[in-house]
Write an enzyme that holds these catalytic residues in place. Structure first.
Site, PDB file in Angstrom:
ATOM      1  N   GLU A 128       1.049  -1.315  -0.056  1.00 29.16           N
ATOM      2  CA  GLU A 128      -0.076  -0.077   0.010  1.00 29.16           C
ATOM      3  C   GLU A 128       0.836   1.244   0.068  1.00 29.16           C
ATOM      4  O   GLU A 128       2.190   1.227   0.215  1.00 29.16           O
ATOM      5  CB  GLU A 128      -1.110   0.029   1.261  1.00 29.16           C
ATOM      6  CG  GLU A 128      -0.295  -0.342   2.558  1.00 29.16           C
ATOM      7  CD  GLU A 128      -0.215   1.128   3.567  1.00 29.16           C
ATOM      8  OE1 GLU A 128      -0.534   2.152   2.696  1.00 29.16           O
ATOM      9  OE2 GLU A 128      -0.281   0.682   4.451  1.00 29.16           O
ATOM     10  N   LYS A 156      -2.453  -0.634  14.394  1.00 34.33           N
ATOM     11  CA  LYS A 156      -1.537   0.619  14.822  1.00 34.33           C
ATOM     12  C   LYS A 156      -1.820   0.686  16.477  1.00 34.33           C
ATOM     13  O   LYS A 156      -2.980   0.771  16.754  1.00 34.33           O
ATOM     14  CB  LYS A 156      -1.676   1.679  14.053  1.00 34.33           C
ATOM     15  CG  LYS A 156      -0.788   1.528  12.855  1.00 34.33           C
ATOM     16  CD  LYS A 156      -0.832   2.987  12.035  1.00 34.33           C
ATOM     17  CE  LYS A 156      -2.164   3.318  11.298  1.00 34.33           C
ATOM     18  NZ  LYS A 156      -2.302   2.195  10.103  1.00 34.33           N
TER      19      LYS A 156
HETATM   20  N1  PSU Z   1       0.626   1.060   8.158  1.00 31.98           N
HETATM   21  C1  PSU Z   1       1.565   1.776   8.592  1.00 31.98           C
HETATM   22  N2  PSU Z   1       1.677   3.279   8.384  1.00 31.98           N
HETATM   23  C2  PSU Z   1       0.559   3.742   7.746  1.00 31.98           C
HETATM   24  C3  PSU Z   1      -0.809   2.892   7.605  1.00 31.98           C
HETATM   25  C4  PSU Z   1      -0.545   1.603   7.919  1.00 31.98           C
HETATM   26  O1  PSU Z   1       2.771   1.369   9.109  1.00 31.98           O
HETATM   27  O2  PSU Z   1       0.438   5.031   7.645  1.00 31.98           O
HETATM   28  C5  PSU Z   1      -2.104   3.414   6.829  1.00 31.98           C
HETATM   29  C6  PSU Z   1      -2.731   2.612   6.033  1.00 31.98           C
HETATM   30  O3  PSU Z   1      -2.663   2.700   5.007  1.00 31.98           O
HETATM   31  C7  PSU Z   1      -3.993   2.242   6.731  1.00 31.98           C
HETATM   32  C8  PSU Z   1      -4.331   3.679   7.121  1.00 31.98           C
HETATM   33  O4  PSU Z   1      -5.088   1.713   5.783  1.00 31.98           O
HETATM   34  O5  PSU Z   1      -2.980   3.857   7.732  1.00 31.98           O
HETATM   35  C9  PSU Z   1      -5.432   3.631   8.184  1.00 31.98           C
HETATM   36  O6  PSU Z   1      -6.068   5.031   8.054  1.00 31.98           O
HETATM   37  P1  PSU Z   1      -7.437   5.160   8.784  1.00 31.98           P
HETATM   38  O7  PSU Z   1      -7.064   4.976  10.307  1.00 31.98           O
HETATM   39  O8  PSU Z   1      -7.655   6.879   8.514  1.00 31.98           O
HETATM   40  O9  PSU Z   1      -8.396   4.266   8.189  1.00 31.98           O
END
Ligand code: PSU
Ligand code: MN
Length: 298
Positions: free
Chosen positions: A22, A156
């Site tokens: 991604e 996360k």
């Molecule tokens: N994993 C990482 N860093 C990131 C992300 C994932 O190590 O920045 C990103 C991914 O793209 C994930 C997103 O889908 O954060 C989630 O964002 P949100 O909480 O706005 O859905």
């Protein structure tokens, strides 16, 4: 509507193993130049295991499977790249903009071209204080409806991990610990909560995946903890997250900006140690995804 770059098109025709990567973590998850280094190293790690890497983004309005190196670099440098989750894809395409794709948007696009594996750092999930804000990542809903295996270091640390796990269960998404019984917490090795099942080898993982898909299962999450040498202590991360959350809410940061904001502040609060951990875990996940993709192929 989707631009599949030649080496990946070739690999898909040959039914060779392909691993999607991604792009939000490049554009919004890590600072320059760690982001570009990580993006390149993740691709190299996939290749080293004998699979083909495909970094996915919307490039000037075209969903693109397999950014080239110049595009990776521009994505990493450009602060104005938008963040596209599943709901944002149509707008990015219609406006011909360049957008980094989250796990949700990336697995959607990967699945459209029959890529079944994705490696990331940590998936999105249920945010802390979600009962007030309603902020639940679209990654979870997309996993529930997309037949793809996502390899991550858990979700996360900025999230409410128990509620994230509950929702994954509700959505029918297996959470498979790779050589672990504990759901990892991204920067730290354990969240203190169990995974739904465990595998200890790549071939066991492959067997579980094929069984899940034969049962008409959709998304499946394979998790492994960050390497000990760079892992952070859970209580330290929790304290830093609480502080970062306070700053976010004091500055009214919400919605898609929240995740990148928190990650940035955690890096400051830990003198960059979260970045080292993030880089290491992305590479390890790329490697494992490639190994499983190759095992499925056999
Ligand atoms: N994993 C990482 N860093 C990131 C992300 C994932 O190590 O920045 C990103 C991914 O793209 C994930 C997103 O889908 O954060 C989630 O964002 P949100 O909480 O706005 O859905
Ligand atoms: Mn969100």
């Amino acid at each position: 509507m989707i631009d599949i770059r030649p080496d990946i098109a070739r690999a898909l025709i040959d039914r060779a193993p392909v691993v999607a990567l991604e792009s939000t973590l490049i554009a919004h998850g890590l600072p320059w130049p760690a982001n570009l280094e990580t993006a390149r190293a993740a691709e190299a790690a996939v290749r080293a295991e004998g699979a083909v890497p495909a970094t996915i983004a919307v490039w000037e309005g075209r969903p693109t499977i397999g950014l080239n190196d110049a595009e990776l670099e521009r994505l990493a440098q450009n602060q104005k790249v938008t963040k596209a989750s599943r709901r944002d894809l149509a707008a990015a395409i219609a406006r011909r903009s360049t957008a980094a794709t989250t796990v949700a948007a990336t697995i959607f696009l990967a699945h459209r071209v029959q890529i079944r594996f994705l490696a990331t750092g940590g998936i999105g999930g249920v945010h802390r204080r979600a009962e007030e804000t309603g902020d639940v990542s679209a990654d979870l809903m997309q996993l529930a409806s997309t037949r793809v295996a996502v390899v991550s270091a858990g979700a996360k640390s900025i999230l409410d991990l128990p509620r994230t796990l509950e929702l994954l269960e509700t959505l029918g998404v297996p959470v498979v610990g790779y050589r672990t019984d504990d759901f990892p917490a991204f920067y730290s090795r354990s969240s203190g909560r169990p995974v739904s099942t465990r595998v200890d080898t790549v071939s066991e993982a492959a067997a579980l995946l094929s069984t899940h898909w034969r049962l008409d299962g959709t998304g499946i999450l394979i998790v492994q903890p960050v390497d000990e040498s760079v892992a952070l202590d859970r209580t330290e991360v929790d304290a830093a997250v609480a502080e970062a959350e306070r700053q976010a809410s004091a500055h009214g940061v919400r919605g898609p900006e929240l995740t990148p904001y928190l990650l940035r502040h955690l890096a400051e609060l830990t003198s960059g140690r979260t970045i080292k951990a993030n880089q290491a875990l992305v590479l390890a996940n790329a490697r494992l995804a490639a190994q499983i993709a190759c095992a499925m192929d056999r």
